[in-house]
Every structure is written in C-alpha cells, then in structure tokens.
Motif scaffolding. Structure first.
Motif, PDB file in Angstrom:
ATOM      1  N   LEU A 188       0.820  -1.208   0.000  1.00  0.00           N
ATOM      2  CA  LEU A 188       0.000   0.000   0.000  1.00  0.00           C
ATOM      3  C   LEU A 188       0.856   1.261   0.000  1.00  0.00           C
ATOM      4  CD1 LEU A 188      -2.769  -1.052   2.554  1.00  0.00           C
ATOM      5  CD2 LEU A 188      -3.059  -0.724   0.092  1.00  0.00           C
ATOM      6  N   ILE A 189       1.934   1.254   0.752  1.00  0.00           N
ATOM      7  CA  ILE A 189       2.783   2.438   0.871  1.00  0.00           C
ATOM      8  C   ILE A 189       3.566   2.690  -0.415  1.00  0.00           C
ATOM      9  CG2 ILE A 189       4.774   3.423   2.070  1.00  0.00           C
ATOM     10  CD1 ILE A 189       3.780   1.893   4.587  1.00  0.00           C
ATOM     11  N   LYS A 190       4.108   1.643  -1.013  1.00  0.00           N
ATOM     12  CA  LYS A 190       4.984   1.814  -2.182  1.00  0.00           C
ATOM     13  C   LYS A 190       4.228   1.836  -3.502  1.00  0.00           C
ATOM     14  CE  LYS A 190       8.935  -0.417   0.082  1.00  0.00           C
ATOM     15  NZ  LYS A 190       9.873  -1.566   0.046  1.00  0.00           N
ATOM     16  N   GLN A 191       3.227   0.971  -3.636  1.00  0.00           N
ATOM     17  CA  GLN A 191       2.580   0.816  -4.937  1.00  0.00           C
ATOM     18  C   GLN A 191       1.248   1.544  -5.050  1.00  0.00           C
ATOM     19  OE1 GLN A 191       2.338  -3.332  -6.096  1.00  0.00           O
ATOM     20  NE2 GLN A 191       4.368  -3.801  -5.280  1.00  0.00           N
ATOM     21  N   LYS A 192       0.634   1.912  -3.923  1.00  0.00           N
ATOM     22  CA  LYS A 192      -0.678   2.524  -3.959  1.00  0.00           C
ATOM     23  C   LYS A 192      -0.673   3.972  -3.486  1.00  0.00           C
ATOM     24  CE  LYS A 192      -2.857  -1.188  -5.339  1.00  0.00           C
ATOM     25  NZ  LYS A 192      -3.614  -1.240  -6.626  1.00  0.00           N
ATOM     26  N   ARG A 193       0.481   4.578  -3.382  1.00  0.00           N
ATOM     27  CA  ARG A 193       0.552   5.965  -2.912  1.00  0.00           C
ATOM     28  C   ARG A 193      -0.192   6.883  -3.886  1.00  0.00           C
ATOM     29  NH1 ARG A 193       3.260   8.982   0.734  1.00  0.00           N
ATOM     30  NH2 ARG A 193       4.420   7.153   1.448  1.00  0.00           N
ATOM     31  N   GLY A 194      -1.115   7.660  -3.344  1.00  0.00           N
ATOM     32  CA  GLY A 194      -1.877   8.589  -4.162  1.00  0.00           C
ATOM     33  C   GLY A 194      -2.929   7.946  -5.036  1.00  0.00           C
ATOM     34  N   LYS A 195      -3.226   6.667  -4.791  1.00  0.00           N
ATOM     35  CA  LYS A 195      -4.175   5.950  -5.645  1.00  0.00           C
ATOM     36  C   LYS A 195      -5.443   5.509  -4.905  1.00  0.00           C
ATOM     37  CE  LYS A 195      -0.555   4.141  -8.688  1.00  0.00           C
ATOM     38  NZ  LYS A 195       0.056   2.925  -9.266  1.00  0.00           N
ATOM     39  N   LEU A 196      -5.552   5.827  -3.627  1.00  0.00           N
ATOM     40  CA  LEU A 196      -6.701   5.394  -2.839  1.00  0.00           C
ATOM     41  C   LEU A 196      -7.721   6.527  -2.733  1.00  0.00           C
ATOM     42  CD1 LEU A 196      -4.767   3.612   0.050  1.00  0.00           C
ATOM     43  CD2 LEU A 196      -5.547   2.645  -2.123  1.00  0.00           C
ATOM     44  N   PHE A 197      -8.946   6.177  -2.351  1.00  0.00           N
ATOM     45  CA  PHE A 197      -9.938   7.221  -2.108  1.00  0.00           C
ATOM     46  C   PHE A 197     -10.731   6.903  -0.854  1.00  0.00           C
ATOM     47  CE2 PHE A 197     -11.972   4.308  -5.093  1.00  0.00           C
ATOM     48  CZ  PHE A 197     -13.247   4.143  -4.598  1.00  0.00           C
ATOM     49  N   PHE A 198     -11.336   7.951  -0.299  1.00  0.00           N
ATOM     50  CA  PHE A 198     -12.007   7.846   0.998  1.00  0.00           C
ATOM     51  C   PHE A 198     -13.368   8.529   0.939  1.00  0.00           C
ATOM     52  CE2 PHE A 198     -12.896   9.772   5.198  1.00  0.00           C
ATOM     53  CZ  PHE A 198     -13.074   8.601   5.907  1.00  0.00           C
ATOM     54  N   VAL A 199     -14.354   7.914   1.617  1.00  0.00           N
ATOM     55  CA  VAL A 199     -15.698   8.482   1.720  1.00  0.00           C
ATOM     56  C   VAL A 199     -16.122   8.485   3.186  1.00  0.00           C
ATOM     57  CG1 VAL A 199     -18.112   8.288   1.035  1.00  0.00           C
ATOM     58  CG2 VAL A 199     -16.318   7.626  -0.575  1.00  0.00           C
ATOM     59  N   GLY A 200     -16.614   9.624   3.672  1.00  0.00           N
ATOM     60  CA  GLY A 200     -17.054   9.693   5.062  1.00  0.00           C
ATOM     61  C   GLY A 200     -18.036  10.831   5.286  1.00  0.00           C
ATOM     62  N   TYR A 201     -18.918  10.643   6.257  1.00  0.00           N
ATOM     63  CA  TYR A 201     -19.906  11.666   6.608  1.00  0.00           C
ATOM     64  C   TYR A 201     -19.317  12.588   7.678  1.00  0.00           C
ATOM     65  CZ  TYR A 201     -23.382   9.400   3.732  1.00  0.00           C
ATOM     66  OH  TYR A 201     -24.063   8.892   2.644  1.00  0.00           O
ATOM     67  N   SER A 202     -18.462  13.495   7.242  1.00  0.00           N
ATOM     68  CA  SER A 202     -17.731  14.372   8.154  1.00  0.00           C
ATOM     69  C   SER A 202     -18.610  15.494   8.679  1.00  0.00           C
ATOM     70  CB  SER A 202     -16.511  14.971   7.449  1.00  0.00           C
ATOM     71  OG  SER A 202     -15.604  13.957   7.075  1.00  0.00           O
ATOM     72  N   SER A 203     -18.452  15.796   9.971  1.00  0.00           N
ATOM     73  CA  SER A 203     -19.290  16.813  10.620  1.00  0.00           C
ATOM     74  C   SER A 203     -18.945  18.231  10.185  1.00  0.00           C
ATOM     75  CB  SER A 203     -19.154  16.699  12.140  1.00  0.00           C
ATOM     76  OG  SER A 203     -17.807  16.918  12.534  1.00  0.00           O
ATOM     77  N   ASP A 204     -17.836  18.411   9.484  1.00  0.00           N
ATOM     78  CA  ASP A 204     -17.452  19.747   9.010  1.00  0.00           C
ATOM     79  C   ASP A 204     -17.774  19.940   7.526  1.00  0.00           C
ATOM     80  OD1 ASP A 204     -15.547  18.052   7.903  1.00  0.00           O
ATOM     81  OD2 ASP A 204     -13.885  19.464   8.197  1.00  0.00           O
TER      82      ASP A 204
END
Length: 323
Positions: free
Chosen positions: A212-228
């Motif tokens: 994940l650190i070497k081959q997936k850097r900058g390739k992941l995405f995140f979804v969340g119901y953030s209070s801000d």
C-alpha cells in the motif's frame, strides 16, 4: 490532511509527547422513541464468501462520485474533498450509522455494506470507548445525499435497525488510547433488512502495508460523513441544504503512509462523523476496502492535525476463515 511528507516527522511528534488521539464520531440531536434490543459480540454473523464486491444487475456503476460528466460546479479549491452525490454503485453501499448511547445521546458515524445485511464500521461507533457500554439503538441509512436516502423508506426509524453486532474491542483495557484497541477498532452490524441486495456491497482485501505504501501511494480514495462538510454557505454547495454531515465527502489521491503496532497511518481528509469510513482501491475495475478509518492525532500545542489512523482489513479474513 497531508501535513507531513516524511514518516520520521510523525514519529518525532509521538516521541515529543504532544499528541492527542481522537475518535471520529459525530453528534446529532435525536430522541429515542423506541429501543431495539441488540445482542452484543455475537458469533452468529453470516459473513461468508471470498470478500468480492457485489453489484445488483439493475444498478449502474460509476467510478465518479457524482452523476454528471465533469467536475464543473465542484469547488475543489475549498479543500481536496468533493460532495459524494451519486446514487450509483459503489457509492450506494456507503451510508450513515446512527446510534443512541446508553445515556440517550445521539451520534453518527460512517458505515459500508459488506454483505446483504451486514454493515462495517468502527467499534467505537457501537460501544462507548469510555463507559464500555453498548449503544441502545443502532441503525444504518444507506447512500444519504443531502439528508435523503435513495428510497424514502430507508430513512425510517424502524428500518435498518441493528439486531446484533460483533466488535473487535470493548475498550476496557486502556480505552481508545491503547494502540491494541485502536488496531481492533472494528465492528460488524447485522441489520434487519437485506439492503445489500438493493444497494450492493463492497469487497475487501487485506493488503500488506509495504504494498500500500509503495505501490498505492496517491491511488486510494475515501468516503465519510464528516461533521465539518459540506458547508452550504460555501460557493458551489448552496444546494446541499441539509447541512454538515448529511452528504458524504469524497477524496481521491490519498495514501496509506505508514504502519505501527498493527495499525495504519493515512493522509485522507477526515473529521468527526467519518469514523468507520472506507478507504477504497479500485482493483481490476472493482472496488475493495483496504483500510477502515478510525481516528486522528492532533498536536496539543498548535491544534494541528498530524495524521489519521486506520484499521487493517486482515480481521475480516480471519472471521471468514472460521466458517
């Protein structure tokens, strides 16, 4: 939250002893009208299979978190997040986990369908990390956009109630600050409706930190119901009138940046309410959860966000292997 470029800087903060660990649940004003009994830590979750995603045949798929062809109208200049406005798969699988504590207070987190009737979230989203008491009521509202689900019935108070839960820790040994509890900060809720048949569910993969650190850097995405997020007063967000925490935020290009004590560090943007949010990778054209957001570290002196934490996904492999 890409405030650090070097892992050594992160370690320096910890060594200096000026950080505070924060769980990321949000609070809402609700009043419990009914209580649904929840069986704690049951082993009777029907979690079987190989961790592959499932998309209903009548549900369209899109790699974009919005239902139109361009980014126009999505003000990326505010921060790296944009509103998750899509009713398509896999966005349909992610929703709000809403709970009522033993003291009657309402709160919310983020959850994801990983089977027809099973929702993945954090342990601290189903059990109080300070009092160690299981929530009196838990429910899952899928694909909430501007305060509304895809189907009006899925917003109902008697719908999608958790009947029982399985969690990795009850926080009795050192609370949330215990790194062992942080690495086990996962929960599976079995709900009273097979929503995964309609909305689909995500797969999961346990991928080594080195990959994940070497081959997936900058390739992941995140979804969340953030209070801000989102702020309807900001330009471009005026239509999101339900307010903060009622439309999920999406961020791409984020990374797992380190591992310590069987726990990931990541740089995806988070805030309260995004606990339990999935960190996702597209693998062979399919969406897989590769980590589970669960907290953040702040500098006590400056208030600066330093880094975020995530739970590794190997626990799901271990649960499935029991069957």
């Amino acid at each position: 939250m890409r405030k650090l470029s070097l892992y050594k800087q992160l370690l320096a903060f910890f060594i200096a002893g000026i950080v505070i660990f924060t769980a990321l649940g949000g609070w809402i004003s609700v009043q419990a009208e009914t209580k649904s009994p929840i069986s704690p830590n049951t082993e009777q979750l029907n979690l079987v299979g190989d961790g592959k995603p499932f998309k209903p045949t009548d549900l369209e798929q899109s790699e974009k978190p919005y239902d139109y062809d361009s980014d126009r109208g999505n003000p990326r200049g505010i921060d790296n997040r944009i509103p998750m406005r899509s009713r398509y798969y896999p966005w349909s699988t992610i929703g709000r986990v809403e709970g009522i504590t033993a003291d009657g207070e309402g709160y919310y987190c983020t959850g994801t369908l990983v089977a027809s009737d099973i929702v993945l979230t954090n342990a601290h989203c189903v059990i109080d990390s300070e009092t160690h008491q299981l929530s009196k009521e838990l429910r899952f509202i899928p694909n909430v956009i501007n305060g509304k689900s895809q189907s009006p019935g899925d917003m109902g108070k008697v719908q999608n109630i958790a009947k029982n839960v399985l969690y990795g820790t009850d926080f009795k040994d050192g609370g949330f600050d215990n790194v062992k509890n942080q690495s086990n900060d996962w929960a599976l809720m079995i709900i009273n409706q097979p929503l995964g048949r309609k909305y689909g569910h995500l797969g999961w993969k346990s991928i080594p930190a080195s990959t994940l650190i070497k081959q997936k850097r900058g390739k992941l995405f995140f979804v969340g119901y953030s209070s801000d997020y989102p702020d309807p007063s900001k330009e471009g967000y005026e239509s999101l009138t339900a307010g903060k925490g009622w439309t999920a935020s999406y961020e791409d290009g984020c990374s797992i940046v380190g591992e310590e004590s069987n726990h990931f560090y990541h740089d995806c943007a988070t805030a309260r309410g995004s606990s339990g949010g999935p960190i996702i990778d597209w693998i062979d054209g399919l969406p897989y959860i590769v980590a589970l957001n669960n907290g953040e570290a702040k500098n006590l002196i400056t208030g600066q966000d330093i880094i975020n934490f995530a739970v590794k996904m190997d626990f799901l492999d271990q649960l499935v292997s029991r069957k």
